[in-house]
Motif scaffolding. Structure first.
Motif, PDB file in Angstrom:
ATOM      1  N   GLN A 163       0.784  -1.332  -0.106  1.00  0.00           N
ATOM      2  CA  GLN A 163       0.033   0.031   0.037  1.00  0.00           C
ATOM      3  C   GLN A 163       0.703   1.246   0.164  1.00  0.00           C
ATOM      4  O   GLN A 163       0.521   2.297  -0.474  1.00  0.00           O
ATOM      5  N   ALA A 164       1.998   1.243   0.554  1.00  0.00           N
ATOM      6  CA  ALA A 164       2.821   2.443   0.757  1.00  0.00           C
ATOM      7  C   ALA A 164       3.668   2.452  -0.650  1.00  0.00           C
ATOM      8  O   ALA A 164       3.852   3.660  -1.026  1.00  0.00           O
ATOM      9  N   ASP A 165       3.903   1.620  -1.488  1.00  0.00           N
ATOM     10  CA  ASP A 165       4.724   1.486  -2.595  1.00  0.00           C
ATOM     11  C   ASP A 165       3.972   1.447  -3.932  1.00  0.00           C
ATOM     12  O   ASP A 165       4.446   1.252  -5.094  1.00  0.00           O
ATOM     13  N   ASN A 166       2.617   0.978  -3.959  1.00  0.00           N
ATOM     14  CA  ASN A 166       2.015   0.851  -5.108  1.00  0.00           C
ATOM     15  C   ASN A 166       1.591   2.179  -5.932  1.00  0.00           C
ATOM     16  O   ASN A 166       1.097   1.953  -7.122  1.00  0.00           O
ATOM     17  N   GLY A 167       2.034   3.313  -5.270  1.00  0.00           N
ATOM     18  CA  GLY A 167       1.476   4.518  -6.055  1.00  0.00           C
ATOM     19  C   GLY A 167       0.243   5.253  -5.987  1.00  0.00           C
ATOM     20  O   GLY A 167      -0.100   6.269  -6.366  1.00  0.00           O
ATOM     21  N   ALA A 175      10.296   5.315  -3.262  1.00  0.00           N
ATOM     22  CA  ALA A 175      11.340   5.037  -4.306  1.00  0.00           C
ATOM     23  C   ALA A 175      11.125   4.728  -5.294  1.00  0.00           C
ATOM     24  O   ALA A 175      11.460   5.018  -6.666  1.00  0.00           O
ATOM     25  N   SER A 176      10.134   3.640  -5.459  1.00  0.00           N
ATOM     26  CA  SER A 176      10.051   3.173  -6.745  1.00  0.00           C
ATOM     27  C   SER A 176       8.314   2.444  -6.457  1.00  0.00           C
ATOM     28  O   SER A 176       8.162   1.853  -5.390  1.00  0.00           O
ATOM     29  N   THR A 177       7.528   2.346  -7.525  1.00  0.00           N
ATOM     30  CA  THR A 177       6.541   1.485  -7.568  1.00  0.00           C
ATOM     31  C   THR A 177       6.304   0.356  -8.404  1.00  0.00           C
ATOM     32  O   THR A 177       5.310  -0.293  -8.585  1.00  0.00           O
ATOM     33  N   ASN A 178       7.647   0.098  -9.024  1.00  0.00           N
ATOM     34  CA  ASN A 178       7.738  -1.003  -9.936  1.00  0.00           C
ATOM     35  C   ASN A 178       7.388  -2.202  -9.284  1.00  0.00           C
ATOM     36  O   ASN A 178       8.082  -2.758  -8.091  1.00  0.00           O
ATOM     37  N   GLY A 179       6.456  -3.109  -9.771  1.00  0.00           N
ATOM     38  CA  GLY A 179       5.952  -4.193  -9.348  1.00  0.00           C
ATOM     39  C   GLY A 179       4.817  -4.150  -8.363  1.00  0.00           C
ATOM     40  O   GLY A 179       3.990  -4.701  -8.483  1.00  0.00           O
ATOM     41  N   TYR A 180       5.040  -3.374  -7.361  1.00  0.00           N
ATOM     42  CA  TYR A 180       3.921  -3.265  -6.319  1.00  0.00           C
ATOM     43  C   TYR A 180       2.632  -2.557  -7.082  1.00  0.00           C
ATOM     44  O   TYR A 180       1.705  -2.678  -6.612  1.00  0.00           O
ATOM     45  N   ASN A 181       2.713  -2.012  -8.173  1.00  0.00           N
ATOM     46  CA  ASN A 181       1.650  -1.179  -8.874  1.00  0.00           C
ATOM     47  C   ASN A 181       0.835  -2.539  -9.802  1.00  0.00           C
ATOM     48  O   ASN A 181      -0.335  -2.124 -10.180  1.00  0.00           O
ATOM     49  N   GLN A 182       1.453  -3.677  -9.676  1.00  0.00           N
ATOM     50  CA  GLN A 182       0.762  -4.798 -10.525  1.00  0.00           C
ATOM     51  C   GLN A 182       0.107  -5.734  -9.598  1.00  0.00           C
ATOM     52  O   GLN A 182      -0.474  -6.698  -9.964  1.00  0.00           O
ATOM     53  N   ILE A 183       0.396  -5.328  -8.064  1.00  0.00           N
ATOM     54  CA  ILE A 183      -0.299  -6.107  -7.173  1.00  0.00           C
ATOM     55  C   ILE A 183      -1.845  -5.678  -7.107  1.00  0.00           C
ATOM     56  O   ILE A 183      -1.969  -4.805  -6.842  1.00  0.00           O
ATOM     57  N   SER A 184      -2.898  -6.644  -6.984  1.00  0.00           N
ATOM     58  CA  SER A 184      -4.070  -6.262  -6.773  1.00  0.00           C
ATOM     59  C   SER A 184      -4.692  -6.724  -5.457  1.00  0.00           C
ATOM     60  O   SER A 184      -5.685  -6.221  -4.728  1.00  0.00           O
ATOM     61  N   ASP A 185      -3.890  -7.627  -4.640  1.00  0.00           N
ATOM     62  CA  ASP A 185      -4.446  -7.983  -3.271  1.00  0.00           C
ATOM     63  C   ASP A 185      -3.507  -8.546  -2.649  1.00  0.00           C
ATOM     64  O   ASP A 185      -2.419  -9.502  -2.989  1.00  0.00           O
ATOM     65  N   VAL A 186      -3.177  -8.587  -1.213  1.00  0.00           N
ATOM     66  CA  VAL A 186      -2.361  -9.136  -0.068  1.00  0.00           C
ATOM     67  C   VAL A 186      -3.257  -9.608   0.892  1.00  0.00           C
ATOM     68  O   VAL A 186      -3.874  -9.046   1.491  1.00  0.00           O
ATOM     69  N   SER A 187      -3.294 -10.911   0.915  1.00  0.00           N
ATOM     70  CA  SER A 187      -4.249 -11.539   2.012  1.00  0.00           C
ATOM     71  C   SER A 187      -3.496 -12.763   2.665  1.00  0.00           C
ATOM     72  O   SER A 187      -2.287 -13.020   2.279  1.00  0.00           O
ATOM     73  N   GLN A 188      -4.275 -13.318   3.985  1.00  0.00           N
ATOM     74  CA  GLN A 188      -3.642 -14.322   4.763  1.00  0.00           C
ATOM     75  C   GLN A 188      -3.711 -15.665   4.117  1.00  0.00           C
ATOM     76  O   GLN A 188      -4.988 -15.638   3.447  1.00  0.00           O
ATOM     77  N   GLY A 189      -2.838 -16.636   4.074  1.00  0.00           N
ATOM     78  CA  GLY A 189      -3.083 -17.746   3.509  1.00  0.00           C
ATOM     79  C   GLY A 189      -4.099 -18.717   4.430  1.00  0.00           C
ATOM     80  O   GLY A 189      -4.835 -18.061   5.362  1.00  0.00           O
ATOM     81  N   SER A 481      13.842  -6.617 -15.515  1.00  0.00           N
ATOM     82  CA  SER A 481      12.748  -5.823 -15.907  1.00  0.00           C
ATOM     83  C   SER A 481      13.115  -4.205 -15.755  1.00  0.00           C
ATOM     84  O   SER A 481      12.771  -3.299 -16.388  1.00  0.00           O
ATOM     85  N   LEU A 482      14.128  -3.963 -14.692  1.00  0.00           N
ATOM     86  CA  LEU A 482      14.512  -2.553 -14.756  1.00  0.00           C
ATOM     87  C   LEU A 482      15.437  -2.095 -15.750  1.00  0.00           C
ATOM     88  O   LEU A 482      15.509  -0.706 -15.966  1.00  0.00           O
ATOM     89  N   VAL A 483      15.869  -2.614 -16.901  1.00  0.00           N
ATOM     90  CA  VAL A 483      16.553  -2.515 -17.968  1.00  0.00           C
ATOM     91  C   VAL A 483      15.443  -1.906 -19.274  1.00  0.00           C
ATOM     92  O   VAL A 483      15.944  -1.116 -19.989  1.00  0.00           O
ATOM     93  N   ILE A 484      14.243  -2.272 -19.065  1.00  0.00           N
ATOM     94  CA  ILE A 484      13.142  -2.124 -19.876  1.00  0.00           C
ATOM     95  C   ILE A 484      13.115  -0.752 -20.181  1.00  0.00           C
ATOM     96  O   ILE A 484      13.123  -0.155 -21.458  1.00  0.00           O
TER      97      ILE A 484
END
Length: 576
Positions: A163-167, A175-189, A481-484
């Motif tokens: 939530q802090a890093d998804n933008g 510092a970067s939202t890379n990857g975090y902005n592609q997450i849709s949900d975080v939950s307990q298993g 992916s950081l090179v893209i």
């Protein structure tokens, strides 16, 4: 720690930082690189011939803990005082602070010497992609792992980082939202030790996220995230904790945490002292610190003579290249290809490595380093020094030979280009530019070397694509992916980090496919296909992987030249 270089673009004479997680570790970024070879085909269409590097990828005096003395101290150095400790915050990406944070906070994965992520059992029992549509990653945490406030590691910590890093909330200065902005949900298993992370779109480099993991209790609000880690580390969760910070003495200590559940660290203390670059060599010679940068000829000559020093050399993710612009004559791909063929990279490496005691490996890939899994030589004919072929390409493009010593002409215009360099560039960089000037002159290209004010180089020239030729370093660009952004097709006024503004729909598509491909071998194949097309495009002429060189005190074990790898600080110590 000699770690001020962060992941991003770096001019040869100065650091250029990018807001991202730093992978640069101490002076000890190292592997023995003399004699590196690609050992692979020239075709970008084939999968890498070797899944791992051909040579040993580290030089850290690896020793079993049983061979080490229990206790003792490692004395290191910092280039500047650390104010912001949060490595996810825009001001917290300084390499030294990130490295210390990887000692005191949970590191779910360590990167090995080939650039692969390996789970750390003290924190992570397993992490598996359990679904691909949508992509779901299931983390199984070590039930013993807990924060210094007594709370166990759990899904709420992952959720807070996301939530802090998804933008989505700009109040978090991420510092970067890379990857975090592609997450849709975080939950307990199924139980509190399991965490499920669901992605809205596939993200191949998911292991680079939550690195290190930070506690929800310390980052859940913008105020905590941005200000709660200034001059302090409020909550820890690793084998170590911050000991003392003495701003007047400019020293920081890191000590074992008695509540650590894993194997007991070997050393009693790590002490870091702020030193200027010019003071480091003498501090080592005076037995005040235990490692020092030896990458300059003058420092190397003094340090190698010290009877208590061992020189270790290495190749981190650090490349030097020449970028071609896309304006004027260089809008023609044939002209850019001709420049690549007219430049003798082997000779340039000799110019740049003069006085340095290690071999600079020629780099034939824009995405992978020579010691990185997936590396292969994709340069083909476009990286081959061939002045005759360069002349043929220029003639084909309409630039006619005007005679020895004269620039070619087309429609009454002379073929005159400009190599932009900062006025404060190192002598090596200026020598390289001069050598390129002479090489291009041999095929009828007049090259002017233009010195511009240091502070103008980025803003007025490179960032806006106002150059024919320019050189800088890209550092720490891992995972791939950081090179893209370096080669991504510009979108309107947004050139990303592709300052040449050169790309094709095919390159763009291959890079995006690779970043969304979860199988590493298949992703590497796509990246290498894209790399072959980048060579053909005449975008960038890769020259070499820039090595680092360090001096280490004799007897220091499991520390030193780590190359692409992370250290296991619990095993660092002194031999019996």
């Amino acid at each position: 720690m000699d770690a001020t270089t962060r992941r991003g673009r770096t001019r040869p004479h100065a650091t250029r930082a990018r807001a991202a997680r730093s992978l640069v570790v101490a002076t000890a970024l190292a592997m023995v690189i003399t004699g590196c070879s690609s050992g692979s085909s020239k075709s970008g269409g084939a999968a890498p011939q070797s899944a791992v590097p051909q040579l040993s990828a580290s030089d850290i005096n690896a020793q079993p803990v049983s061979a080490l003395k229990q206790g003792g101290e490692l004395r290191g150095w910092l280039e500047q005082w650390i104010d912001q400790w949060n490595p996810l915050q825009v001001d917290g990406t300084y390499g030294d602070s990130v490295e210390i944070m990887k000692m005191v906070e949970p590191l779910l994965f360590r990167i090995d010497a080939s650039g692969k992520f390996q789970p750390v059992p003290d924190f992570l029992q397993s992490a598996t992609v359990v679904s691909t549509s949508p992509q779901v990653v299931l983390y199984k945490l070590n039930p013993k792992a807990h924060w210094s406030d007594g709370k166990p590691l759990g899904y709420l910590d992952f959720k807070a980082v996301w939530q802090a890093d998804n933008g989505s909330n700009p109040a978090f200065n991420a510092a970067s939202t890379n990857g975090y902005n592609q997450i849709s949900d975080v939950s307990q298993g199924d139980d509190p030790s399991q965490v499920k992370v669901t992605f809205s779109t596939p993200y191949a480099d998911w292991q680079s996220l939550f690195y290190p993991l930070l506690p929800a209790a310390g980052i859940s609000t913008p105020d905590q995230f941005n200000k709660g880690w200034i001059d302090q580390i409020p909550i820890t969760g690793g084998a170590f904790k911050l000991g003392a910070q003495d701003k007047s003495a400019q020293t920081i200590t890191v000590v074992p945490d008695p509540n650590w559940w894993g194997d007991k660290p070997v050393l009693d203390k790590f002490t870091y002292r702020v030193l200027s670059q010019s003071a480091v060599t003498q501090a080592f010679l005076n037995n005040e610190i235990d490692y020092a940068s030896a990458g300059r000829a003058d420092a190397y000559s003094q340090l190698k003579a010290d009877k208590d020093a061992v020189i270790r050399t290495a190749g981190p993710w650090d490349e030097v290249h020449i970028s071609f612009g896309s304006n004027g004559a260089l809008a023609d791909q044939s002209v850019r290809q001709a420049l690549g063929k007219a430049i003798d990279r082997t000779s340039l490496i000799k110019v740049m490595s003069q006085g340095v005691p290690v071999t600079f490996p020629e780099l034939n890939n824009h995405i992978f380093m020579t010691n990185q899994a997936g590396y292969q030589d994709n340069s083909g004919e476009w990286g081959k020094f061939d002045p005759a072929a360069a002349e043929q390409l220029l003639t084909k493009a309409g630039w006619q030979d005007a005679g020895a010593g004269k620039p070619r002409t087309k429609d009454g215009q002379a073929l005159e280009l400009h190599f932009i360099v900062a006025a404060g560039s190192s002598q090596q960089t200026l020598d390289m530019a001069s050598a390129v000037q002479n090489m291009l002159g041999q095929v009828g290209v007049k090259l002017d070397v233009d010195k511009v004010p240091d502070n103008d180089l980025d803003e007025k020239y490179i960032n806006v694509g106002k150059f024919d030729l320019a050189t800088w370093r890209n550092t720490g660009s891992f995972p791939p992916s950081l090179v893209i952004p370096f080669y991504q097709q510009p979108s309107g006024d947004n050139v990303y980090e592709n300052y040449s503004k050169l790309s094709t729909p095919e390159i763009d598509s291959l890079l995006k496919q690779a970043a969304s491909t979860l199988d590493p071998t298949a992703a590497a194949k796509l990246y290498n296909q894209a790399d072959a097309k980048i060579w053909e495009l005449g975008h960038t002429l890769e020259i070499y992987q820039r090595p680092t060189v360090g001096a280490y005190r004799k007897g220091l074990a499991n520390y030193g030249a780590s190359g692409l790898a992370d250290f296991d600080y619990t095993k660092v110590g002194w031999q019996k």
